[in-house]
Structures are given as C-alpha cells and as structure tokens.
Design a protein around this motif. Structure first.
Motif, PDB file in Angstrom:
ATOM      1  N   CYS A   1       1.014  -1.249  -0.343  1.00  0.00           N
ATOM      2  CA  CYS A   1      -0.390  -0.037  -0.053  1.00  0.00           C
ATOM      3  C   CYS A   1       0.817   0.979   0.228  1.00  0.00           C
ATOM      4  O   CYS A   1       2.089   1.660   0.487  1.00  0.00           O
ATOM      5  CB  CYS A   1      -1.055  -0.401   0.994  1.00  0.00           C
ATOM      6  SG  CYS A   1      -2.085  -1.496   1.423  1.00  0.00           S
ATOM      7  N   SER A   2       0.513   2.246  -0.951  1.00  0.00           N
ATOM      8  CA  SER A   2       1.684   3.534  -0.466  1.00  0.00           C
ATOM      9  C   SER A   2       0.168   4.552  -0.794  1.00  0.00           C
ATOM     10  O   SER A   2      -1.095   4.418  -1.128  1.00  0.00           O
ATOM     11  CB  SER A   2       2.176   3.690  -1.849  1.00  0.00           C
ATOM     12  OG  SER A   2       1.661   3.277  -3.307  1.00  0.00           O
ATOM     13  N   THR A   3       0.405   5.723  -0.873  1.00  0.00           N
ATOM     14  CA  THR A   3       0.013   7.357  -0.693  1.00  0.00           C
ATOM     15  C   THR A   3       0.723   7.936  -1.825  1.00  0.00           C
ATOM     16  O   THR A   3       1.337   8.062  -1.732  1.00  0.00           O
ATOM     17  CB  THR A   3      -0.653   7.470   0.857  1.00  0.00           C
ATOM     18  OG1 THR A   3      -1.595   8.413  -0.159  1.00  0.00           O
ATOM     19  CG2 THR A   3       0.558   7.986   1.340  1.00  0.00           C
ATOM     20  N   VAL A   4       0.233   9.285  -2.104  1.00  0.00           N
ATOM     21  CA  VAL A   4       1.377  10.152  -2.687  1.00  0.00           C
ATOM     22  C   VAL A   4       0.704  11.621  -1.895  1.00  0.00           C
ATOM     23  O   VAL A   4       0.148  11.938  -1.772  1.00  0.00           O
ATOM     24  CB  VAL A   4       0.830   9.972  -4.078  1.00  0.00           C
ATOM     25  CG1 VAL A   4       0.831   9.282  -5.023  1.00  0.00           C
ATOM     26  CG2 VAL A   4      -0.960  10.690  -4.467  1.00  0.00           C
ATOM     27  N   VAL A   5       1.788  12.655  -2.074  1.00  0.00           N
ATOM     28  CA  VAL A   5       2.433  13.692  -1.357  1.00  0.00           C
ATOM     29  C   VAL A   5       2.722  14.710  -2.193  1.00  0.00           C
ATOM     30  O   VAL A   5       3.327  14.289  -2.797  1.00  0.00           O
ATOM     31  CB  VAL A   5       2.770  13.534  -0.110  1.00  0.00           C
ATOM     32  CG1 VAL A   5       2.753  15.022   0.555  1.00  0.00           C
ATOM     33  CG2 VAL A   5       2.160  13.087   0.991  1.00  0.00           C
ATOM     34  N   ASP A   6       1.725  16.340  -1.984  1.00  0.00           N
ATOM     35  CA  ASP A   6       1.837  17.124  -3.024  1.00  0.00           C
ATOM     36  C   ASP A   6       2.581  17.958  -1.874  1.00  0.00           C
ATOM     37  O   ASP A   6       1.762  18.694  -1.481  1.00  0.00           O
ATOM     38  CB  ASP A   6       1.602  17.478  -4.125  1.00  0.00           C
ATOM     39  CG  ASP A   6       0.524  16.326  -5.135  1.00  0.00           C
ATOM     40  OD1 ASP A   6       0.737  15.492  -5.682  1.00  0.00           O
ATOM     41  OD2 ASP A   6      -0.683  16.698  -5.252  1.00  0.00           O
TER      42      ASP A   6
END
Length: 400
Positions: A284-289
């Motif tokens: 699992c992963s997420t993205v951060v801007d």
C-alpha cells in the motif's frame, strides 16, 4: 573454471571476496547484511569485511537482539527489519516534479535510470515475497495482471541479481516451512549458497548466475560437504520458531468475521503499523504533493502507507474501518485469506517480521490458530459462497 549449473559447486570461504568483486565488476551495486545500530540491515557492501559476521540474532514476539557468535560464520542470523522491498519498492519515491515557466508548469527531467542491484544474503522467504510482489506490480506475467504495471518496480526488478543464502538456523519467529517458502531457496535466485565453516555449497539458478560463477574459484564439493549441507537444511526444517496450520485457514478466516478473538487482539494492538512497514509483501502507498516555498516548483512523492492508519480507508462519510479491531482484522484476513482472491497466493511468506517488530508482541500465527481452534457462527452475507470455496479447497480445486 566453467561452472555447470546442474552440479553443486563449492566456494571456499576466503573467495566470498571474489564473488563480491565479480558482481561489482559487472556494474552491480552490491547490497548485503550489515550491522547497523544493533540490527541486521541491508546496505551497500564493497568487500566481505563489510558483512555482519560472527553474530546471530535472538528473535521473539516484540524482541530482537544481536549477540556474538562464531567468527567464522557470515550468515548465522536470519532477518532484520528491512529487506529487498526497500530497494525494489522504495519507502519514498518521487513520482513527478514540475517547475513554473511563465504562466505554465513544465515537467522536469525524468527520474534517474533504475539502479542495477545485486542482493547478497537474501533468504528463501524473501525470494518468495519478491515473487508475490511481482504479481502485485506486474513483473510476473502481463497476461494475468489486471492493472497497469508499476514500471519503476519492474525495471529495477529486471536488473536485479540475487545471491540467496539458505537458512541453516531459523529465528524464533520464523514459520517459512508452514508457508512452503523455505528454509531452502528453490527458485527466484541467480546463485544460492549454503554456508559451512570452510565455505559455501553453491547452486546456480540462472544464466546470469552461471556467468558470475564462471569467474569464481569453484571446485566440486566432497561427499562430506554435500552431506553436511543437506543435514543443516534438514535440521532447519525441524527447528522453526513458529508453525501455522494453513489447511482450510483461508475459508475459516472468511467465515469468522465476527469472532470474539478480534476484540481481544484489538485491546493489545496499538495500530502503529509496524507489522505493515516490516512486511516484505505489503504494497500500500499514498502520494503527497508539496510545493517550494517560493512557489516555483511542485513535487508529487509516493510514500509507503499502512492499512492500520485511521485515514487509510477514508471515504466521504469518514474512515470505513474506524476501529483498531476492524483494521487488525482487515490486515490479518488480507494476508492469509483474501490475498488469494486478488493474486492467487497467500500474502504471508512466514518470515516472522511482523511478530518480532510488534511492540506488544502480537503473533499472527497465534491469532490465526485461535480463530481456527474455536470457529464461531459467521453472520457474513458471504458465508454461503465461502462454503463452496471451502469444499473446492478441500477437494484440491483451489490453487495453493
């Protein structure tokens, strides 16, 4: 000498240096087990002296210690907290970066080329975990992959060279025999080593492995050396720190969604996510801007994520799994049950890391066995469907 991949070879202990040199000469960055802050960690090595040798690890639920051992042995420990996943699927990776030119955003240069990595000392359970992630990220068989392949993972994986080390002294939380993943590496390696005091019995698993082996001072092992290697592996199979009965477990977990054991484990679980961070198959992963302070550029970064975080399952009305009970249940059932539906295999390879690195010592084998030993009547609307799955599994019709 020309190594024959159908015959086991022998590499003298002093020639481990030659193996590392041969890999570096072919342009690989060699990663091997090193001692860092009291833990075995996978880091770059330039010579055999860099490897953690003369020590072994003590592992138990919520407990990890390195202690002094036979100085002649390089691999008499098992696993630290990290492994190849940290390099194949980095914990933090830039996805895209843009900068401002006038009134528009312009994409910066592409990310660097995938690294050429050689993993020295990887264990059988970790090779099995890599095979699981190959299916997750699309590096296995494009014909059976249902999503878009993760190109960075696939390229790094394709370039990687694996020197496996067969486990001859399992750790206190290992249960790879139960999962059919060890202690001997059966596939997925280029070279595999079984350590003896005088050297290593070597097996060749690929054409690339044979090319490297051809540069090493190998000889044919004696019958005594082969017999000792086989004895060590046989002993390892019978000295696992944990066991897990997997027959029927997939169906049992699916049918016991409201089992009282979930409430009991939730009282201990901190929902810290350690188990997912050290697990070699979690993906699992997420993205951060983020943007620069002057507003001149923006970056999107991919980070590891955990299903134990409160916001992981956030939807419009709020998190779907708002309780620790629900999050632990999701994690354990995914590993041992619903992973089969997604990828045709278990999501657990029996490495035991989640047990060792849990701050309160929750043991996945203990929890699964407790539910299997005292099954409750499921009120799940999927219970009848799972009855059919269970019958098929018992008849050997479900792939395992």
């Amino acid at each position: 000498m020309n190594a024959d991949d159908s015959v086991r070879q022998f590499l003298p202990k002093a020639s481990l240096e030659a193996l590392i040199a041969a890999l570096r000469d072919q342009g690989y960055t060699v990663l091997g087990p090193r001692e860092r802050d009291g833990v075995i960690a996978l880091r770059e090595v330039h010579a055999a002296a860099d490897l953690a040798h003369g020590m072994h690890d003590e592992q138990a639920p919520g407990h990890y210690r390195l202690t002094a051992d036979d100085d002649q042995l390089y691999f008499n420990y098992v696993l630290g907290a990290d492994g190849p996943k940290r390099y194949l699927f980095p914990a933090q990776q830039r996805v895209v970066q843009l900068h401002v030119e006038g009134q528009r955003f312009v994409m910066d240069a592409a990310s660097p080329a995938p690294p050429k990595l050689a993993f020295l000392g990887v264990r059988a359970c970790e090779l099995a975990a890599i095979a699981v992630q190959d299916r997750v990220f699309g590096a296995d068989d494009p014909r059976t992959f249902r999503c878009e392949a993760e190109l960075s993972y696939c390229e790094t994986r394709r370039n990687a060279f694996f020197v496996a080390v067969n486990c001859t002294r399992p750790g206190g939380t290992c249960f790879c025999v139960s999962m059919g993943t060890g202690p001997k590496a059966e596939r997925g390696y280029d070279l595999a080593l079984t350590e003896l005091r005088a050297g290593f019995v070597v097996e060749i698993g690929s054409e690339r492995g044979r090319e490297v082996a051809a540069q090493l001072p190998l000889r044919l092992p004696t019958e005594a050396e082969l017999e000792l290697a086989d004895i060590k592996l046989a002993q390892a199979r019978h000295s696992m720190g944990r066991t897990l009965q997997t027959d029927g477990l997939r169906t049992t977990l699916a049918r016991n969604i409201e089992h009282p054991r979930w409430d009991q484990v939730a009282k201990r679980c901190l929902s810290c996510g350690n188990c997912t961070m050290v697990c070699p198959t979690c993906f699992c992963s997420t993205v951060v801007d983020s943007s620069a302070l002057d507003g001149g550029s923006v970056t999107r970064t991919r980070l590891w994520e955990s299903c134990f975080t409160h916001q992981f399952s956030y939807a419009h009305p709020g998190p779907v799994r708002h309780s620790i009970r629900g999050r632990y249940r999701q994690w354990l059932r995914h590993k041992l049950s619903t992973w089969w539906d997604q990828f045709g295999s278990s999501g657990c390879v029996g490495c035991g890391r989640c047990i060792t690195w849990c701050p309160v010592g929750i043991d996945i084998t203990e929890e699964a066995c407790a539910i299997a030993a005292t099954p409750s009547q499921s009120n799940s609307p999927f219970a009848e469907a799972w009855e059919g799955e269970g019958e098929a599994e018992a008849a050997g019709e479900v792939p395992r």
